[in-house]
Design a protein around this motif. Sequence first.
Motif, PDB file in Angstrom:
ATOM      1  N   TYR A  87       0.833  -1.205   0.000  1.00  0.00           N
ATOM      2  CA  TYR A  87       0.000   0.000   0.000  1.00  0.00           C
ATOM      3  C   TYR A  87       0.869   1.258   0.000  1.00  0.00           C
ATOM      4  O   TYR A  87       0.645   2.192  -0.785  1.00  0.00           O
ATOM      5  CB  TYR A  87      -0.905  -0.036   1.231  1.00  0.00           C
ATOM      6  N   LYS A 143       2.926   2.212  -3.226  1.00  0.00           N
ATOM      7  CA  LYS A 143       2.135   2.731  -4.346  1.00  0.00           C
ATOM      8  C   LYS A 143       1.787   4.207  -4.160  1.00  0.00           C
ATOM      9  O   LYS A 143       1.108   4.787  -5.006  1.00  0.00           O
ATOM     10  CB  LYS A 143       0.843   1.917  -4.492  1.00  0.00           C
ATOM     11  N   ASN A 144       2.250   4.805  -3.079  1.00  0.00           N
ATOM     12  CA  ASN A 144       1.925   6.205  -2.832  1.00  0.00           C
ATOM     13  C   ASN A 144       2.409   7.074  -3.990  1.00  0.00           C
ATOM     14  O   ASN A 144       3.520   6.890  -4.489  1.00  0.00           O
ATOM     15  CB  ASN A 144       2.579   6.667  -1.524  1.00  0.00           C
ATOM     16  N   GLY A 203       7.145   6.623  -1.469  1.00  0.00           N
ATOM     17  CA  GLY A 203       7.123   5.260  -1.996  1.00  0.00           C
ATOM     18  C   GLY A 203       8.499   4.625  -1.993  1.00  0.00           C
ATOM     19  O   GLY A 203       8.661   3.448  -1.630  1.00  0.00           O
ATOM     20  N   ASN A 209       7.899  -7.410  -4.298  1.00  0.00           N
ATOM     21  CA  ASN A 209       8.564  -6.579  -5.296  1.00  0.00           C
ATOM     22  C   ASN A 209       9.728  -7.335  -5.932  1.00  0.00           C
ATOM     23  O   ASN A 209      10.012  -8.493  -5.600  1.00  0.00           O
ATOM     24  CB  ASN A 209       9.019  -5.247  -4.681  1.00  0.00           C
TER      25      ASN A 209
END
Length: 289
Positions: free
Chosen positions: A133, A136-137, A143, A176
Amino acid sequence: MGKYYCLIAGLPNIALDDSKLTYSISEFRQELDGILTKADKKLIDLFFLKFDNKNLIAHVKQPDRDPDPRGHITYDEFNALYKALKEEEKPPKNDRIPPYFKDFFKLYLENEGKENKQEIPWEDRLATLYYAYAMKNPNKFVGDWFSLNLNINNMLTAITCRKHGLDKAGYIVGDNEVAQALRTSNARDFGLGDTVDYLPDLGRIAEETDLMAREKKVDLLKWEWLEEHTFFKPFDIESIFAYLLKLEMIERWVTLDKVTGEKTFREIVGAMKKGSRITLNEFKAKLKK
Protein backbone atom coordinates in the motif's frame (compact mmCIF):
# COMPACT_ATOMS: atom_id res chain seq x y z
CA MET A 1 1.82 20.06 -1.84
CA GLY A 2 2.86 23.13 0.08
CA LYS A 3 6.11 24.87 0.90
CA TYR A 4 6.93 25.05 4.60
CA TYR A 5 9.62 27.71 4.88
CA CYS A 6 8.89 28.92 8.42
CA LEU A 7 8.26 25.45 9.83
CA ILE A 8 11.43 23.88 8.48
CA ALA A 9 13.60 26.92 9.19
CA GLY A 10 12.53 26.72 12.83
CA LEU A 11 13.26 23.02 13.33
CA PRO A 12 16.26 22.25 15.55
CA ASN A 13 19.18 20.47 13.91
CA ILE A 14 19.33 16.79 14.83
CA ALA A 15 21.89 14.00 14.46
CA LEU A 16 21.66 10.24 14.83
CA ASP A 17 23.98 10.24 17.85
CA ASP A 18 21.90 12.82 19.77
CA SER A 19 21.52 11.76 23.40
CA LYS A 20 18.32 13.74 24.01
CA LEU A 21 15.05 14.02 22.12
CA THR A 22 14.13 17.32 20.48
CA TYR A 23 10.60 16.06 19.98
CA SER A 24 9.00 12.67 20.33
CA ILE A 25 7.39 11.60 17.08
CA SER A 26 3.96 12.09 18.70
CA GLU A 27 4.86 15.64 19.73
CA PHE A 28 6.12 16.38 16.23
CA ARG A 29 2.86 15.10 14.76
CA GLN A 30 0.97 17.49 17.01
CA GLU A 31 3.28 20.30 15.91
CA LEU A 32 2.28 19.63 12.30
CA ASP A 33 -1.47 19.75 12.96
CA GLY A 34 -3.00 22.80 11.35
CA ILE A 35 0.15 23.51 9.32
CA LEU A 36 0.23 20.83 6.63
CA THR A 37 -2.08 20.70 3.66
CA LYS A 38 -4.66 17.92 3.70
CA ALA A 39 -2.70 15.93 1.11
CA ASP A 40 0.58 16.29 2.99
CA LYS A 41 -1.03 15.31 6.30
CA LYS A 42 -2.03 12.01 4.69
CA LEU A 43 1.66 11.23 4.16
CA ILE A 44 2.35 11.69 7.87
CA ASP A 45 -0.68 9.55 8.67
CA LEU A 46 0.72 6.86 6.39
CA PHE A 47 3.86 6.66 8.53
CA PHE A 48 1.82 6.29 11.73
CA LEU A 49 -0.22 3.41 10.31
CA LYS A 50 2.64 1.15 11.42
CA PHE A 51 1.38 1.62 14.98
CA ASP A 52 -2.16 0.76 13.94
CA ASN A 53 -0.73 -2.44 12.45
CA LYS A 54 0.93 -3.14 15.78
CA ASN A 55 -2.30 -2.45 17.67
CA LEU A 56 -4.34 -4.74 15.45
CA ILE A 57 -2.02 -7.71 15.99
CA ALA A 58 -1.80 -6.99 19.72
CA HIS A 59 -5.60 -6.76 19.96
CA VAL A 60 -5.99 -10.17 18.33
CA LYS A 61 -3.57 -11.72 20.82
CA GLN A 62 -4.63 -9.77 23.93
CA PRO A 63 -8.03 -8.06 23.49
CA ASP A 64 -7.77 -6.22 26.82
CA ARG A 65 -4.33 -4.80 26.15
CA ASP A 66 -4.05 -1.00 25.97
CA PRO A 67 -3.26 0.18 22.44
CA ASP A 68 -0.11 2.05 21.48
CA PRO A 69 -1.28 5.69 21.60
CA ARG A 70 0.66 6.48 18.44
CA GLY A 71 -1.97 4.56 16.48
CA HIS A 72 -5.24 6.39 15.80
CA ILE A 73 -7.60 3.57 14.76
CA THR A 74 -9.57 2.34 17.77
CA TYR A 75 -10.29 -1.24 18.71
CA ASP A 76 -14.00 -0.52 18.18
CA GLU A 77 -13.26 0.51 14.59
CA PHE A 78 -11.26 -2.65 14.00
CA ASN A 79 -14.03 -4.77 15.49
CA ALA A 80 -16.76 -3.05 13.45
CA LEU A 81 -14.91 -3.74 10.20
CA TYR A 82 -14.18 -7.33 11.13
CA LYS A 83 -17.78 -8.01 12.19
CA ALA A 84 -19.19 -6.55 8.98
CA LEU A 85 -16.90 -8.63 6.79
CA LYS A 86 -17.54 -11.78 8.82
CA GLU A 87 -21.29 -11.34 8.51
CA GLU A 88 -20.92 -10.42 4.82
CA GLU A 89 -22.39 -6.99 5.37
CA LYS A 90 -21.29 -3.70 3.86
CA PRO A 91 -18.45 -2.34 6.01
CA PRO A 92 -19.14 0.99 7.73
CA LYS A 93 -17.69 3.97 5.91
CA ASN A 94 -14.55 5.02 7.70
CA ASP A 95 -11.87 7.12 6.03
CA ARG A 96 -9.49 6.48 8.92
CA ILE A 97 -9.09 2.82 7.95
CA PRO A 98 -6.96 2.22 4.84
CA PRO A 99 -8.07 -0.42 2.31
CA TYR A 100 -5.34 -2.91 3.20
CA PHE A 101 -6.97 -3.55 6.58
CA LYS A 102 -10.05 -4.79 4.75
CA ASP A 103 -7.82 -7.06 2.66
CA PHE A 104 -6.16 -8.35 5.82
CA PHE A 105 -9.45 -9.19 7.53
CA LYS A 106 -10.70 -10.98 4.42
CA LEU A 107 -7.51 -13.03 4.36
CA TYR A 108 -7.89 -13.76 8.06
CA LEU A 109 -11.49 -14.90 7.63
CA GLU A 110 -10.52 -17.16 4.73
CA ASN A 111 -7.95 -18.84 6.98
CA GLU A 112 -9.93 -18.82 10.22
CA GLY A 113 -9.49 -22.12 11.96
CA LYS A 114 -6.32 -22.87 10.00
CA GLU A 115 -3.90 -20.86 12.15
CA ASN A 116 -1.78 -23.90 12.94
CA LYS A 117 -1.41 -24.72 9.27
CA GLN A 118 -0.53 -21.32 7.84
CA GLU A 119 3.21 -20.85 7.55
CA ILE A 120 3.48 -17.08 7.21
CA PRO A 121 2.89 -15.23 10.52
CA TRP A 122 0.00 -12.79 10.53
CA GLU A 123 2.41 -9.97 11.42
CA ASP A 124 4.24 -10.62 8.14
CA ARG A 125 1.03 -10.83 6.15
CA LEU A 126 -0.09 -7.48 7.50
CA ALA A 127 3.37 -6.00 6.91
CA THR A 128 3.28 -7.22 3.29
CA LEU A 129 -0.05 -5.47 2.72
CA TYR A 130 1.18 -2.30 4.43
CA TYR A 131 4.35 -2.09 2.37
CA ALA A 132 2.46 -2.77 -0.87
CA TYR A 133 0.00 0.00 0.00
CA ALA A 134 2.72 2.48 0.99
CA MET A 135 4.98 1.78 -1.99
CA LYS A 136 2.13 2.73 -4.35
CA ASN A 137 1.92 6.20 -2.83
CA PRO A 138 2.00 8.84 -5.59
CA ASN A 139 4.71 10.75 -3.74
CA LYS A 140 7.84 9.15 -5.18
CA PHE A 141 10.03 9.95 -2.18
CA VAL A 142 7.61 8.31 0.24
CA GLY A 143 7.12 5.26 -2.00
CA ASP A 144 10.88 4.89 -2.41
CA TRP A 145 11.40 5.14 1.37
CA PHE A 146 9.09 2.23 2.03
CA SER A 147 10.75 0.25 -0.76
CA LEU A 148 14.14 0.93 0.80
CA ASN A 149 13.01 -0.33 4.20
CA LEU A 150 11.37 -3.43 2.78
CA ASN A 151 14.50 -4.22 0.78
CA ILE A 152 16.90 -3.67 3.69
CA ASN A 153 14.83 -5.85 6.02
CA ASN A 154 14.53 -8.59 3.43
CA MET A 155 18.19 -8.55 2.41
CA LEU A 156 19.44 -8.72 5.99
CA THR A 157 17.00 -11.55 6.64
CA ALA A 158 18.22 -13.42 3.55
CA ILE A 159 21.86 -12.98 4.56
CA THR A 160 21.06 -14.22 8.08
CA CYS A 161 19.21 -17.25 6.71
CA ARG A 162 22.11 -18.14 4.42
CA LYS A 163 24.61 -17.79 7.25
CA HIS A 164 22.68 -20.18 9.47
CA GLY A 165 21.54 -22.63 6.79
CA LEU A 166 17.85 -21.72 6.93
CA ASP A 167 15.44 -21.68 3.98
CA LYS A 168 15.06 -17.97 3.21
CA ALA A 169 12.04 -18.27 0.91
CA GLY A 170 9.50 -18.40 3.72
CA TYR A 171 10.90 -15.41 5.58
CA ILE A 172 10.93 -12.78 2.84
CA VAL A 173 8.13 -10.20 3.04
CA GLY A 174 6.47 -8.60 0.01
CA ASP A 175 6.42 -9.26 -3.71
CA ASN A 176 8.56 -6.58 -5.30
CA GLU A 177 11.48 -7.34 -7.60
CA VAL A 178 14.03 -7.52 -4.79
CA ALA A 179 11.86 -9.84 -2.68
CA GLN A 180 11.37 -12.19 -5.63
CA ALA A 181 15.09 -12.30 -6.34
CA LEU A 182 15.92 -13.00 -2.68
CA ARG A 183 13.49 -15.92 -2.61
CA THR A 184 14.78 -17.59 -5.76
CA SER A 185 18.45 -16.70 -6.30
CA ASN A 186 21.34 -18.67 -4.83
CA ALA A 187 23.94 -16.23 -6.17
CA ARG A 188 26.21 -14.57 -3.64
CA ASP A 189 24.63 -11.19 -4.41
CA PHE A 190 21.17 -12.75 -4.93
CA GLY A 191 21.33 -11.47 -8.49
CA LEU A 192 20.93 -7.90 -7.24
CA GLY A 193 24.48 -6.61 -7.59
CA ASP A 194 23.62 -4.44 -10.59
CA THR A 195 20.32 -3.10 -9.28
CA VAL A 196 20.78 -2.45 -5.53
CA ASP A 197 23.66 -0.04 -5.06
CA TYR A 198 23.66 -0.34 -1.25
CA LEU A 199 23.92 -4.16 -1.24
CA PRO A 200 27.71 -4.12 -0.58
CA ASP A 201 27.10 -1.84 2.42
CA LEU A 202 24.50 -4.26 3.77
CA GLY A 203 26.90 -7.15 3.29
CA ARG A 204 29.49 -5.39 5.44
CA ILE A 205 26.87 -4.44 8.02
CA ALA A 206 25.71 -8.07 8.24
CA GLU A 207 29.26 -9.09 9.20
CA GLU A 208 29.21 -6.80 12.25
CA THR A 209 29.36 -9.02 15.34
CA ASP A 210 28.25 -6.31 17.76
CA LEU A 211 24.55 -6.35 17.08
CA MET A 212 23.86 -2.93 18.55
CA ALA A 213 26.57 -1.46 16.35
CA ARG A 214 25.04 -3.29 13.44
CA GLU A 215 21.65 -1.73 14.08
CA LYS A 216 23.22 1.73 14.34
CA LYS A 217 24.95 1.22 10.98
CA VAL A 218 21.64 0.27 9.37
CA ASP A 219 20.09 3.47 10.71
CA LEU A 220 23.08 5.47 9.49
CA LEU A 221 22.62 4.04 5.99
CA LYS A 222 18.96 5.09 6.10
CA TRP A 223 19.85 8.52 7.51
CA GLU A 224 22.28 9.15 4.67
CA TRP A 225 19.65 8.05 2.15
CA LEU A 226 17.24 10.59 3.62
CA GLU A 227 19.85 13.35 3.42
CA GLU A 228 20.61 12.56 -0.20
CA HIS A 229 16.99 12.32 -1.31
CA THR A 230 15.82 15.54 0.34
CA PHE A 231 18.81 17.72 -0.62
CA PHE A 232 16.90 19.44 -3.41
CA LYS A 233 13.60 19.61 -1.48
CA PRO A 234 14.61 21.62 1.61
CA PHE A 235 11.19 23.19 2.27
CA ASP A 236 8.87 20.50 0.92
CA ILE A 237 6.84 17.79 2.64
CA GLU A 238 9.62 15.34 1.80
CA SER A 239 11.95 17.12 4.23
CA ILE A 240 9.26 17.13 6.92
CA PHE A 241 8.66 13.41 6.38
CA ALA A 242 12.41 12.80 6.57
CA TYR A 243 12.65 14.81 9.80
CA LEU A 244 9.92 12.61 11.31
CA LEU A 245 11.83 9.49 10.28
CA LYS A 246 15.03 10.82 11.81
CA LEU A 247 13.23 11.66 15.04
CA GLU A 248 11.97 8.09 15.17
CA MET A 249 15.53 6.75 14.89
CA ILE A 250 16.78 9.05 17.65
CA GLU A 251 13.80 8.22 19.85
CA ARG A 252 14.49 4.51 19.49
CA TRP A 253 18.16 4.85 20.43
CA VAL A 254 17.57 7.24 23.32
CA THR A 255 14.99 4.90 24.86
CA LEU A 256 16.81 1.64 24.12
CA ASP A 257 18.52 -0.02 27.04
CA LYS A 258 21.84 -1.11 25.55
CA VAL A 259 22.48 -4.03 27.91
CA THR A 260 18.96 -5.41 27.49
CA GLY A 261 19.14 -4.89 23.74
CA GLU A 262 22.42 -6.76 23.35
CA LYS A 263 21.18 -9.63 25.53
CA THR A 264 17.96 -9.96 23.52
CA PHE A 265 19.73 -9.89 20.16
CA ARG A 266 22.31 -12.47 21.18
CA GLU A 267 19.63 -14.79 22.55
CA ILE A 268 17.81 -14.54 19.24
CA VAL A 269 20.86 -15.30 17.15
CA GLY A 270 21.86 -18.15 19.46
CA ALA A 271 18.47 -19.78 19.02
CA MET A 272 18.56 -19.15 15.27
CA LYS A 273 21.59 -21.42 15.03
CA LYS A 274 19.32 -24.19 16.21
CA GLY A 275 16.93 -23.46 13.36
CA SER A 276 14.13 -21.88 15.40
CA ARG A 277 11.48 -20.45 13.07
CA ILE A 278 9.76 -18.56 15.86
CA THR A 279 13.00 -16.90 16.84
CA LEU A 280 13.76 -15.87 13.29
CA ASN A 281 10.39 -14.16 13.12
CA GLU A 282 11.29 -12.32 16.34
CA PHE A 283 14.60 -11.33 14.79
CA LYS A 284 12.81 -9.96 11.73
CA ALA A 285 10.48 -8.02 13.98
CA LYS A 286 13.50 -6.38 15.62
CA LEU A 287 14.85 -5.40 12.22
CA LYS A 288 11.55 -3.78 11.28
CA LYS A 289 11.43 -1.48 14.27
